[in-house]
Design a protein around this motif. Structure first.
Motif, mmCIF file in Angstrom:
data_model
loop_
_atom_site.group_PDB
_atom_site.id
_atom_site.type_symbol
_atom_site.label_atom_id
_atom_site.label_comp_id
_atom_site.label_asym_id
_atom_site.label_seq_id
_atom_site.Cartn_x
_atom_site.Cartn_y
_atom_site.Cartn_z
ATOM 1 N N ASP A 38 65.859 15.552 51.130
ATOM 2 C CA ASP A 38 66.298 14.283 51.705
ATOM 3 C C ASP A 38 67.656 13.848 51.159
ATOM 4 O O ASP A 38 68.295 14.549 50.359
ATOM 5 N N HIS A 39 68.106 12.683 51.604
ATOM 6 C CA HIS A 39 69.427 12.158 51.257
ATOM 7 C C HIS A 39 69.615 11.996 49.752
ATOM 8 O O HIS A 39 70.730 12.114 49.247
ATOM 9 N N THR B 11 58.752 8.737 35.050
ATOM 10 C CA THR B 11 59.096 9.601 33.924
ATOM 11 C C THR B 11 60.594 9.885 33.934
ATOM 12 O O THR B 11 61.271 9.753 34.955
ATOM 13 N N ASP B 12 61.111 10.306 32.791
ATOM 14 C CA ASP B 12 62.496 10.771 32.717
ATOM 15 C C ASP B 12 62.565 12.212 33.214
ATOM 16 O O ASP B 12 61.600 12.966 33.148
ATOM 17 N N GLY B 13 63.732 12.600 33.699
ATOM 18 C CA GLY B 13 63.921 13.983 34.100
ATOM 19 C C GLY B 13 63.225 14.319 35.399
ATOM 20 O O GLY B 13 62.964 13.461 36.245
ATOM 21 N N LEU B 14 62.887 15.601 35.568
ATOM 22 C CA LEU B 14 62.242 16.071 36.796
ATOM 23 C C LEU B 14 60.833 15.518 36.922
ATOM 24 O O LEU B 14 60.083 15.452 35.948
ATOM 25 N N THR B 15 60.490 15.139 38.142
ATOM 26 C CA THR B 15 59.193 14.524 38.407
ATOM 27 C C THR B 15 58.577 15.164 39.646
ATOM 28 O O THR B 15 59.265 15.387 40.645
ATOM 29 N N LEU C 203 53.782 16.901 48.571
ATOM 30 C CA LEU C 203 54.292 17.027 47.218
ATOM 31 C C LEU C 203 55.815 17.059 47.225
ATOM 32 O O LEU C 203 56.413 17.815 47.991
ATOM 33 N N GLU C 204 56.421 16.244 46.372
ATOM 34 C CA GLU C 204 57.876 16.199 46.228
ATOM 35 C C GLU C 204 58.269 16.477 44.788
ATOM 36 O O GLU C 204 57.482 16.281 43.860
ATOM 37 N N ILE C 205 59.509 16.896 44.620
ATOM 38 C CA ILE C 205 60.111 17.034 43.297
ATOM 39 C C ILE C 205 61.385 16.216 43.286
ATOM 40 O O ILE C 205 62.241 16.356 44.178
ATOM 41 N N SER C 206 61.508 15.320 42.312
ATOM 42 C CA SER C 206 62.687 14.463 42.216
ATOM 43 C C SER C 206 63.254 14.515 40.798
ATOM 44 O O SER C 206 62.602 14.997 39.869
ATOM 45 N N LEU C 207 64.459 14.009 40.655
ATOM 46 C CA LEU C 207 65.125 13.926 39.355
ATOM 47 C C LEU C 207 65.628 12.505 39.185
ATOM 48 O O LEU C 207 66.444 12.045 39.991
ATOM 49 N N ARG C 208 65.136 11.828 38.190
ATOM 50 C CA ARG C 208 65.444 10.411 38.019
ATOM 51 C C ARG C 208 66.950 10.163 38.023
ATOM 52 O O ARG C 208 67.696 10.724 37.226
ATOM 53 N N ASP C 209 67.375 9.324 38.963
ATOM 54 C CA ASP C 209 68.774 8.886 39.102
ATOM 55 C C ASP C 209 69.738 10.035 39.419
ATOM 56 O O ASP C 209 70.951 9.864 39.297
ATOM 57 N N HIS C 210 69.206 11.182 39.841
ATOM 58 C CA HIS C 210 70.080 12.320 40.144
ATOM 59 C C HIS C 210 69.519 13.093 41.345
ATOM 60 O O HIS C 210 68.494 12.732 41.909
ATOM 61 N N ASN C 211 70.219 14.167 41.688
ATOM 62 C CA ASN C 211 69.869 14.998 42.834
ATOM 63 C C ASN C 211 69.095 16.221 42.358
ATOM 64 O O ASN C 211 69.658 17.135 41.764
ATOM 65 N N GLU D 112 70.239 19.737 43.920
ATOM 66 C CA GLU D 112 71.450 20.281 43.324
ATOM 67 C C GLU D 112 71.185 20.788 41.913
ATOM 68 O O GLU D 112 71.663 21.857 41.514
ATOM 69 N N TYR D 113 70.435 20.025 41.154
ATOM 70 C CA TYR D 113 70.144 20.403 39.770
ATOM 71 C C TYR D 113 69.386 21.722 39.701
ATOM 72 O O TYR D 113 69.674 22.584 38.860
ATOM 73 N N LEU D 114 68.422 21.899 40.598
ATOM 74 C CA LEU D 114 67.594 23.110 40.592
ATOM 75 C C LEU D 114 68.142 24.208 41.492
ATOM 76 O O LEU D 114 67.573 25.296 41.545
ATOM 77 N N GLU D 115 69.249 23.911 42.201
ATOM 78 C CA GLU D 115 69.813 24.841 43.183
ATOM 79 C C GLU D 115 68.723 25.284 44.162
ATOM 80 O O GLU D 115 68.544 26.473 44.451
ATOM 81 N N ALA D 116 68.004 24.293 44.667
ATOM 82 C CA ALA D 116 66.885 24.543 45.580
ATOM 83 C C ALA D 116 67.345 24.469 47.025
ATOM 84 O O ALA D 116 68.241 23.689 47.366
ATOM 85 N N PHE D 117 66.700 25.250 47.874
ATOM 86 C CA PHE D 117 67.031 25.289 49.294
ATOM 87 C C PHE D 117 65.746 25.290 50.118
ATOM 88 O O PHE D 117 64.670 25.637 49.622
#
Length: 278
Positions: free
Chosen positions: A200-201, A238-242, A251-259, A262-267
């Motif tokens: 997502d955005h 939580t801090d970091g990856l969630t 199921l989603e994977i997010s990164l607090r206050d970040h993308n 991009e961080y995981l180079e996921a596609f």
């Protein structure tokens, strides 16, 4: 009151394509209510468009007209179709962009092989109907072989919003093209295996693993070489990856206050695993 019309495309917003479609609709029905679902589908990715359409259409009023144009085969022999369900009308190329909608409604009795790689043709169950868009009286003239969104699908949607029956636009058909839908499964080790189906955005990574697929108790989520311990309730818990269950139940994977993507180079298409913690 005329039903609203939604638009979902891979046109982006830098060019005028989406706006031109709206203009064509408004020329026929100046009172039309047009809502953008998104114009940011990954270019030519029909399966991506199919997933996003299926996660959004049910939130609109009954009888809404949903126009989905992710159409790499524009100008070819592929048909345009109108799909009529108890809740909505869909106007789209017959290329699989309605696959997740069809799957949700269980329109095919035999199912679609998750191991398949090629589109399949399925027969609609009773009560769900489709029409091939074949009557050129309702198209803009001349029809561009590269822009059926403007010249075919937009005027058809406008006509439907004015109360025309789907059957005025062509011949009834009981078969449609669907893409093979890979669903999360349990592998030999007992892990839930899914894949990334949307980013997502915010860079949140959305998978096809539903909350109902997850085992009870503590779970570790793996993407690439990264392990996320446990399932959180919300993004900032939580801090970091969630890892968490998003608003659509996946199921989603997010990164607090970040993308996170991009961080995981996921596609889109990357594998994601969920493993019960012993």
């Amino acid at each position: 009151m005329a039903p609203p019309i939604t638009l979902l495309t891979d046109f982006g917003t830098r060019d005028a394509y989406a706006a031109v479609m709206k203009g064509v609709i408004l020329c026929s029905n100046p009172k039309a209510v047009i809502v953008d679902i998104t114009h940011s589908i990954e270019p030519h990715n029909v399966q991506h468009g199919a997933f996003i359409l299926a996660t959004s259409y049910s939130y609109f009023p009954k009888n809404t007209i949903h126009v989905a144009v992710v159409d790499p085969g524009v100008g070819s022999e592929r048909r345009g179709i109108i799909l009529k369900t108890p809740e909505a009308l869909f106007v789209a190329p017959d290329n699989g962009v309605l696959s997740y909608v069809i799957d949700q409604l269980s329109l095919n009795e035999d199912g679609v092989s998750e191991d398949g790689t090629e589109p399949a043709v399925v027969r609609l169950r009773r009560g769900i109907e489709a029409v091939s868009i074949t009557d050129p009286r309702f198209w803009r003239n001349p029809v561009s072989p590269t822009f059926h969104g403007r010249d075919v699908f937009a005027p058809v949607a406008a006509g439907l919003s004015l109360g025309l029956s789907p059957y005025e636009f062509g011949e009834k058909t009981d078969v449609l093209t669907v893409l093979p839908i890979r669903k999360a499964f349990i592998d030999l080790s007992g892990d839930i295996v899914g894949r990334v189906v949307h980013i997502d955005h915010f860079g949140n990574i959305i998978t096809d693993i539903r909350s109902s697929n997850l085992p009870p108790g503590p779970v570790n989520v793996y993407i690439g070489s990264t392990c996320i311990d446990g399932i959180s309730r919300y993004y900032q818990e939580t801090d970091g990856l969630t890892a968490l269950i998003g608003s659509n139940g996946y199921l989603e994977i997010s990164l607090r206050d970040h993308n996170a993507a991009e961080y995981l180079e996921a596609f889109i298409g990357d594998e994601v695993r969920a493993s019960q913690t012993l």
